[in-house]
Design a protein around this motif. Structure first.
Motif, PDB file in Angstrom:
ATOM      1  N   GLY A  99      -3.484  -9.177  -2.338  1.00 30.97           N
ATOM      2  CA  GLY A  99      -2.266  -8.650  -1.698  1.00 30.97           C
ATOM      3  C   GLY A  99      -1.382  -8.008  -2.745  1.00 30.97           C
ATOM      4  O   GLY A  99      -0.193  -8.316  -2.857  1.00 30.97           O
ATOM      5  N   TRP A 105       3.258  -6.071  -9.937  1.00 32.13           N
ATOM      6  CA  TRP A 105       2.922  -6.959 -11.067  1.00 32.13           C
ATOM      7  C   TRP A 105       1.929  -6.328 -12.018  1.00 32.13           C
ATOM      8  O   TRP A 105       1.476  -6.975 -12.955  1.00 32.13           O
ATOM      9  CB  TRP A 105       2.419  -8.305 -10.515  1.00 32.13           C
ATOM     10  CG  TRP A 105       3.442  -8.889  -9.601  1.00 32.13           C
ATOM     11  CD1 TRP A 105       3.385  -8.955  -8.237  1.00 32.13           C
ATOM     12  CD2 TRP A 105       4.738  -9.375  -9.966  1.00 32.13           C
ATOM     13  NE1 TRP A 105       4.555  -9.468  -7.741  1.00 32.13           N
ATOM     14  CE2 TRP A 105       5.397  -9.739  -8.772  1.00 32.13           C
ATOM     15  CE3 TRP A 105       5.401  -9.542 -11.189  1.00 32.13           C
ATOM     16  CZ2 TRP A 105       6.690 -10.262  -8.770  1.00 32.13           C
ATOM     17  CZ3 TRP A 105       6.683 -10.068 -11.185  1.00 32.13           C
ATOM     18  CH2 TRP A 105       7.314 -10.418  -9.984  1.00 32.13           C
ATOM     19  N   GLU A 126      -5.839  -4.844  -1.639  1.00 33.11           N
ATOM     20  CA  GLU A 126      -4.686  -4.484  -0.812  1.00 33.11           C
ATOM     21  C   GLU A 126      -5.120  -3.666   0.401  1.00 33.11           C
ATOM     22  O   GLU A 126      -5.451  -2.495   0.280  1.00 33.11           O
ATOM     23  CB  GLU A 126      -3.670  -3.700  -1.653  1.00 33.11           C
ATOM     24  CG  GLU A 126      -2.454  -3.244  -0.892  1.00 33.11           C
ATOM     25  CD  GLU A 126      -1.800  -4.333  -0.040  1.00 33.11           C
ATOM     26  OE1 GLU A 126      -1.360  -5.340  -0.605  1.00 33.11           O
ATOM     27  OE2 GLU A 126      -1.764  -4.189   1.203  1.00 33.11           O
ATOM     28  N   VAL A 175       0.639 -13.667  -5.479  1.00 27.41           N
ATOM     29  CA  VAL A 175       2.102 -13.678  -5.558  1.00 27.41           C
ATOM     30  C   VAL A 175       2.647 -13.265  -4.196  1.00 27.41           C
ATOM     31  O   VAL A 175       2.477 -12.113  -3.775  1.00 27.41           O
ATOM     32  CB  VAL A 175       2.611 -12.708  -6.648  1.00 27.41           C
ATOM     33  CG1 VAL A 175       4.142 -12.677  -6.651  1.00 27.41           C
ATOM     34  CG2 VAL A 175       2.093 -13.109  -8.017  1.00 27.41           C
TER      35      VAL A 175
HETATM   36  C1  LIG Z   1       4.784  -9.690   0.851  1.00 31.12           C
HETATM   37  S1  LIG Z   1       3.577  -8.554   0.339  1.00 31.12           S
HETATM   38  C2  LIG Z   1       3.481  -8.954  -1.397  1.00 31.12           C
HETATM   39  C3  LIG Z   1       2.929  -7.862  -2.258  1.00 31.12           C
HETATM   40  C4  LIG Z   1       2.860  -8.157  -3.761  1.00 31.12           C
HETATM   41  N1  LIG Z   1       2.066  -9.329  -4.058  1.00 31.12           N
HETATM   42  C5  LIG Z   1       4.229  -8.264  -4.370  1.00 31.12           C
HETATM   43  O1  LIG Z   1       4.605  -9.360  -4.815  1.00 31.12           O
HETATM   44  O2  LIG Z   1       4.917  -7.224  -4.451  1.00 31.12           O
HETATM   45  C6  LIG Z   1       2.072  -9.297   0.982  1.00 31.12           C
HETATM   46  C7  LIG Z   1       0.850  -8.439   0.809  1.00 31.12           C
HETATM   47  O3  LIG Z   1      -0.311  -9.111   1.311  1.00 31.12           O
HETATM   48  C8  LIG Z   1      -1.155  -8.110   1.850  1.00 31.12           C
HETATM   49  N2  LIG Z   1      -2.182  -8.645   2.766  1.00 31.12           N
HETATM   50  C9  LIG Z   1      -2.102  -8.826   4.110  1.00 31.12           C
HETATM   51  N3  LIG Z   1      -3.288  -9.210   4.602  1.00 31.12           N
HETATM   52  C10 LIG Z   1      -4.150  -9.287   3.557  1.00 31.12           C
HETATM   53  C11 LIG Z   1      -5.546  -9.601   3.435  1.00 31.12           C
HETATM   54  N4  LIG Z   1      -6.272  -9.921   4.499  1.00 31.12           N
HETATM   55  N5  LIG Z   1      -6.107  -9.552   2.203  1.00 31.12           N
HETATM   56  C12 LIG Z   1      -5.370  -9.219   1.119  1.00 31.12           C
HETATM   57  N6  LIG Z   1      -4.064  -8.903   1.180  1.00 31.12           N
HETATM   58  C13 LIG Z   1      -3.451  -8.922   2.379  1.00 31.12           C
HETATM   59  C14 LIG Z   1      -0.170  -7.193   2.569  1.00 31.12           C
HETATM   60  O4  LIG Z   1      -0.730  -5.924   2.857  1.00 31.12           O
HETATM   61  C15 LIG Z   1       0.962  -7.126   1.569  1.00 31.12           C
HETATM   62  O5  LIG Z   1       0.845  -6.057   0.673  1.00 31.12           O
END
Ligand SMILES: C[S@@+](CC[C@H](N)C(=O)[O-])C[C@H]1O[C@@H](n2cnc3c(N)ncnc32)[C@H](O)[C@@H]1O
Length: 276
Positions: A99, A105, A126, A175
């Motif tokens: 994600g 980061w 992502e 994160v």
């Molecule tokens: C709240 S954001 C955080 C993004 C990043 N880690 C940050 O701290 O800026 C959560 C992220 O999880 C991703 N996400 C959602 N479903 C996911 C999946 N099945 N596998 C991987 N990532 C996913 C979303 O697209 C989103 O970009």
């Protein structure tokens, strides 16, 4: 905690939802101008575009609040929810950043892995197309070609689409994303399986409030609206117990952030686990 701090805790989720509402409207206007009716008429696609646009703004804001904790975590300087000076096991080797969002980061990962002195390749997982595009731009901006590869899929598609093999990863970084993944228990298990024996998982996640009655009740109430405004994010996940129960661990150091008390409406769990 002062009265002002308590008030801020209570209002904070609603401030974020208001900002998200604004980006929802921005997304509608953008899609209308682009005549993208396919996205406008599908809730899943619209929701994805909405969250992607929101996170382009919110990513840097969220990073500002979290960097004081996430940087030491990735440097291997977090014990028992607190920061210490001694470095133990920074992120290195083959790394999955799950994600990865818009790449908030990536600079920290680049600095930490460069100072570890070991060859490192980070895979940024992502699935949101707007965030994945921003992530690719970040790779170019920071000159990370060859050291950071964007995988525009969800965890659930890693083996089929990216040929990721179980037991092949040295470190996993999550994160503030396990709050947003679908089927958390199933996908957390998949992540566990990608780790090598002895591999480490670096966690910084907001979790379910569980102390007392009022704060958990307030969190559950806010979450009812939150899940509509914040993409696939939930405030009420028991992420710590999901990770602990997924398999056996050689070492676990996953605790509540030391500065957050029982009145925190969006409390965090942070630390590292080493696979047995
Ligand atoms: C709240 S954001 C955080 C993004 C990043 N880690 C940050 O701290 O800026 C959560 C992220 O999880 C991703 N996400 C959602 N479903 C996911 C999946 N099945 N596998 C991987 N990532 C996913 C979303 O697209 C989103 O970009």
């Amino acid at each position: 905690m002062t009265f002002r701090e308590l008030l801020l805790q209570l209002v904070f989720p609603w401030m974020l939802m208001s900002i998200s509402l604004y980006y929802g409207l921005v997304t509608v206007v953008k899609l209308l101008l682009a005549l993208d009716l396919a996205t406008l008429t599908s809730w899943d696609k619209f929701n994805e575009a909405w969250f992607g646009n929101f996170w382009v703004y919110m990513g840097p804001v969220s990073k500002e609040g979290a960097e004081a904790w996430v940087r030491p975590l990735l440097e291997g300087r977090v014990r028992q929810g607190d920061i210490c000076q001694t470095v133990q096991h920074p992120v290195e080797g083959t790394v999955l950043e799950i994600g990865a969002g818009s790449g908030m980061w990536m600079d920290v990962l680049a600095q930490v892995t460069a100072s570890s002195g070991k060859a490192t390749k980070v895979y940024g997982v992502e699935p949101n197309p707007i965030s994945a595009a921003a992530l690719r731009r970040k790779v170019d901006e920071l000159g990370m070609q060859g050291r950071y590869e964007v995988l525009p899929y969800g965890i659930e598609d890693l083996q089929a689409k990216a040929d990721m093999q179980p037991g092949s990863v040295d470190c996993i970084v999550t994160v503030q994303c396990l709050c947003s993944i679908p089927e958390p228990d199933k996908n957390i298990r998949l992540l566990y399986e990608y780790l090598k024996p002895g591999g480490r998982w670096y966690v910084y996640e907001h979790v379910k409030a569980e102390e007392g009655l009022l704060v958990p009740a307030y969190q559950r109430f806010s979450n009812f609206f939150w899940t509509f405004f914040m993409g696939s994010c939930s405030m009420c996940r028991s992420t710590r117990s999901s990770i602990l129960s997924v398999g056996s661990w050689r070492a676990v150091d996953l605790e509540r952030r030391v500065d957050e008390g029982p009145l925190s409406v969006i409390p965090h769990t942070m630390g590292t686990l080493q696979k047995a």
